[in-house]
Scaffold this motif. Sequence first.
Motif, PDB file in Angstrom:
ATOM      1  N   MET A   1       0.824  -1.195   0.000  1.00 33.33           N
ATOM      2  CA  MET A   1       0.000   0.000   0.000  1.00 33.33           C
ATOM      3  C   MET A   1       0.872   1.264   0.000  1.00 33.33           C
ATOM      4  SD  MET A   1      -2.892   1.235   2.770  1.00 33.33           S
ATOM      5  CE  MET A   1      -1.662   1.530   4.048  1.00 33.33           C
ATOM      6  N   PHE A   2       1.886   1.275   0.875  1.00 37.46           N
ATOM      7  CA  PHE A   2       2.755   2.446   0.944  1.00 37.46           C
ATOM      8  C   PHE A   2       3.596   2.606  -0.314  1.00 37.46           C
ATOM      9  CE2 PHE A   2       2.018   2.017   5.575  1.00 37.46           C
ATOM     10  CZ  PHE A   2       1.606   3.318   5.826  1.00 37.46           C
ATOM     11  N   GLU A   3       4.012   1.469  -0.886  1.00 39.16           N
ATOM     12  CA  GLU A   3       4.789   1.553  -2.125  1.00 39.16           C
ATOM     13  C   GLU A   3       3.961   2.179  -3.240  1.00 39.16           C
ATOM     14  OE1 GLU A   3       5.999  -2.509  -2.650  1.00 39.16           O
ATOM     15  OE2 GLU A   3       8.042  -2.051  -2.010  1.00 39.16           O
ATOM     16  N   PHE A   4       2.693   1.809  -3.316  1.00 36.58           N
ATOM     17  CA  PHE A   4       1.821   2.385  -4.336  1.00 36.58           C
ATOM     18  C   PHE A   4       1.691   3.887  -4.146  1.00 36.58           C
ATOM     19  CE2 PHE A   4      -2.388   4.090  -5.259  1.00 36.58           C
ATOM     20  CZ  PHE A   4      -2.429   3.919  -6.643  1.00 36.58           C
ATOM     21  N   LEU A   5       1.454   4.289  -2.891  1.00 32.66           N
ATOM     22  CA  LEU A   5       1.320   5.713  -2.607  1.00 32.66           C
ATOM     23  C   LEU A   5       2.610   6.466  -2.915  1.00 32.66           C
ATOM     24  CD1 LEU A   5      -0.686   5.600   0.741  1.00 32.66           C
ATOM     25  CD2 LEU A   5      -1.481   6.505  -1.445  1.00 32.66           C
ATOM     26  N   CYS A   6       3.742   5.821  -2.637  1.00 33.60           N
ATOM     27  CA  CYS A   6       5.027   6.456  -2.910  1.00 33.60           C
ATOM     28  C   CYS A   6       5.217   6.665  -4.410  1.00 33.60           C
ATOM     29  CB  CYS A   6       6.161   5.600  -2.334  1.00 33.60           C
ATOM     30  SG  CYS A   6       7.784   6.363  -2.490  1.00 33.60           S
ATOM     31  N   ARG A   7       4.832   5.671  -5.196  1.00 37.60           N
ATOM     32  CA  ARG A   7       4.951   5.816  -6.653  1.00 37.60           C
ATOM     33  C   ARG A   7       4.034   6.923  -7.155  1.00 37.60           C
ATOM     34  NH1 ARG A   7       5.116   0.101  -6.385  1.00 37.60           N
ATOM     35  NH2 ARG A   7       2.893  -0.049  -6.857  1.00 37.60           N
ATOM     36  N   LYS A   8       2.880   7.056  -6.533  1.00 40.89           N
ATOM     37  CA  LYS A   8       1.922   8.079  -6.945  1.00 40.89           C
ATOM     38  C   LYS A   8       2.406   9.479  -6.559  1.00 40.89           C
ATOM     39  CE  LYS A   8      -2.717   9.813  -5.888  1.00 40.89           C
ATOM     40  NZ  LYS A   8      -3.909   9.646  -5.026  1.00 40.89           N
ATOM     41  N   LEU A   9       2.932   9.620  -5.338  1.00 37.07           N
ATOM     42  CA  LEU A   9       3.307  10.929  -4.828  1.00 37.07           C
ATOM     43  C   LEU A   9       4.719  11.338  -5.220  1.00 37.07           C
ATOM     44  CD1 LEU A   9       1.821  10.495  -1.236  1.00 37.07           C
ATOM     45  CD2 LEU A   9       0.914  11.978  -3.026  1.00 37.07           C
ATOM     46  N   GLY A  10       5.630  10.334  -5.278  1.00 35.70           N
ATOM     47  CA  GLY A  10       7.016  10.627  -5.617  1.00 35.70           C
ATOM     48  C   GLY A  10       7.728  11.403  -4.522  1.00 35.70           C
ATOM     49  N   TRP A  11       8.942  11.826  -4.819  1.00 31.46           N
ATOM     50  CA  TRP A  11       9.740  12.595  -3.873  1.00 31.46           C
ATOM     51  C   TRP A  11       9.626  14.102  -4.105  1.00 31.46           C
ATOM     52  CZ3 TRP A  11      13.118  11.015   0.109  1.00 31.46           C
ATOM     53  CH2 TRP A  11      13.228   9.628   0.286  1.00 31.46           C
ATOM     54  N   GLU A  12       9.216  14.484  -5.294  1.00 26.41           N
ATOM     55  CA  GLU A  12       9.199  15.896  -5.656  1.00 26.41           C
ATOM     56  C   GLU A  12       7.784  16.476  -5.540  1.00 26.41           C
ATOM     57  OE1 GLU A  12      11.982  17.224  -6.251  1.00 26.41           O
ATOM     58  OE2 GLU A  12      13.277  15.529  -6.751  1.00 26.41           O
ATOM     59  N   PRO A  13       7.664  17.712  -5.032  1.00 26.84           N
ATOM     60  CA  PRO A  13       6.346  18.362  -5.011  1.00 26.84           C
ATOM     61  C   PRO A  13       5.846  18.590  -6.425  1.00 26.84           C
ATOM     62  CG  PRO A  13       8.097  19.915  -4.432  1.00 26.84           C
ATOM     63  CD  PRO A  13       8.725  18.557  -4.477  1.00 26.84           C
ATOM     64  N   LYS A  14       4.546  18.446  -6.617  1.00 24.14           N
ATOM     65  CA  LYS A  14       3.950  18.587  -7.945  1.00 24.14           C
ATOM     66  C   LYS A  14       3.145  19.886  -8.034  1.00 24.14           C
ATOM     67  CE  LYS A  14       3.615  13.620  -8.866  1.00 24.14           C
ATOM     68  NZ  LYS A  14       4.499  13.247  -7.753  1.00 24.14           N
ATOM     69  N   THR A  15       3.217  20.500  -9.174  1.00 22.03           N
ATOM     70  CA  THR A  15       2.485  21.742  -9.395  1.00 22.03           C
ATOM     71  C   THR A  15       0.979  21.510  -9.243  1.00 22.03           C
ATOM     72  OG1 THR A  15       4.170  22.495 -10.959  1.00 22.03           O
ATOM     73  CG2 THR A  15       2.045  23.620 -11.020  1.00 22.03           C
ATOM     74  N   GLU A  17      -0.637  20.437  -6.669  1.00 22.55           N
ATOM     75  CA  GLU A  17      -1.082  19.395  -5.737  1.00 22.55           C
ATOM     76  C   GLU A  17      -1.664  20.021  -4.474  1.00 22.55           C
ATOM     77  OE1 GLU A  17       2.176  16.925  -4.629  1.00 22.55           O
ATOM     78  OE2 GLU A  17       3.168  18.453  -3.430  1.00 22.55           O
ATOM     79  N   SER A  18      -2.503  19.277  -3.801  1.00 19.61           N
ATOM     80  CA  SER A  18      -3.143  19.786  -2.592  1.00 19.61           C
ATOM     81  C   SER A  18      -2.155  19.771  -1.426  1.00 19.61           C
ATOM     82  CB  SER A  18      -4.357  18.927  -2.232  1.00 19.61           C
ATOM     83  OG  SER A  18      -3.944  17.639  -1.800  1.00 19.61           O
ATOM     84  N   HIS A  19      -2.485  20.560  -0.415  1.00 22.33           N
ATOM     85  CA  HIS A  19      -1.663  20.598   0.793  1.00 22.33           C
ATOM     86  C   HIS A  19      -1.650  19.232   1.468  1.00 22.33           C
ATOM     87  CE1 HIS A  19       0.272  22.103   4.364  1.00 22.33           C
ATOM     88  NE2 HIS A  19      -0.763  21.777   5.128  1.00 22.33           N
ATOM     89  N   LEU A  20      -2.765  18.512   1.380  1.00 19.90           N
ATOM     90  CA  LEU A  20      -2.846  17.185   1.989  1.00 19.90           C
ATOM     91  C   LEU A  20      -1.900  16.199   1.310  1.00 19.90           C
ATOM     92  CD1 LEU A  20      -6.687  16.796   2.625  1.00 19.90           C
ATOM     93  CD2 LEU A  20      -4.881  17.276   4.294  1.00 19.90           C
ATOM     94  N   ASP A  21      -1.772  16.285  -0.014  1.00 23.28           N
ATOM     95  CA  ASP A  21      -0.836  15.421  -0.725  1.00 23.28           C
ATOM     96  C   ASP A  21       0.599  15.713  -0.295  1.00 23.28           C
ATOM     97  OD1 ASP A  21      -2.659  13.946  -2.080  1.00 23.28           O
ATOM     98  OD2 ASP A  21      -2.432  14.954  -4.004  1.00 23.28           O
ATOM     99  N   ALA A  22       0.900  16.983  -0.116  1.00 22.29           N
ATOM    100  CA  ALA A  22       2.243  17.366   0.320  1.00 22.29           C
ATOM    101  C   ALA A  22       2.541  16.800   1.704  1.00 22.29           C
ATOM    102  CB  ALA A  22       2.377  18.888   0.326  1.00 22.29           C
TER     103      ALA A  22
END
Length: 246
Positions: A1-15, A17-22
């Motif tokens: 589950m965490f690996e999936f979320l990590c692939r979705k979110l990545g290490w870099e902030p996205k233009t 994106e919501s504060h919650l995603d950050a």
Amino acid sequence: MFEFLCRKLGWEPKTGESHLDAMLRDEVLTALAVFGHDLTLKEANRRFRAFLDDRNTPLLHPNIRKAAYVAVMREVSTSNRFGYESLLRVYRETDSSQERTRVLSSLTSSPDPNIIVEALNFLLSSEVRTLDAALGLGVSREGRETAWTWMKDNWEHISKTWGSGNLITHFVNSIVSPFASFEKAKEIEEFFASRTNSKIARTLKQSIERVHINANWVQRVHNEEHLGETVIKFIVRDGEIKCVIL
């Protein structure tokens, strides 16, 4: 589950994106670091080394530094002190209170009991503001017993230094609550039998109750005959994880 979320979110902030995603990015990466996820540990160390060379590097955004610091500390041991010494350097060189908070809250993440004691002793040193010492009490799972012994050994000093305010309750709650056995709850009650005061009485009671809740949960898990047959399916729909327990 965490690996999936990590692939979705990545290490870099996205233009955009919501504060919650950050916020979620840091939580997910921190969890993976605690679980010993090899790729996360390697990537965190790579970015951390770049940060040591250049404090303004875009590779380590402030929103993920806590996760990187925890990952670095997970690989620190008595024979490999690089991460610990490096984080102390960051702490001593920065003028940012937020950065100091990140460092202090990560220093006790090592699985090595000797490092845990050293980090906890650092919290009591003159380098750490009295008000900030409680920030470093969230020790690793492997360090719980070490932290409990440390608190007992230093209780007179802790009580004298923080006993007049509410911060002393953080010592009790942070170090006592994570335990999960009835034996430990009894040991804690016996230690504080002659040391309880009005400042910690309520927190101590709640912390011991939490230990009992944890112990009961562990007991139920051990008694669950069909736990191994429980199937958990993670279904991804529209970028979200739906957990279905069958």
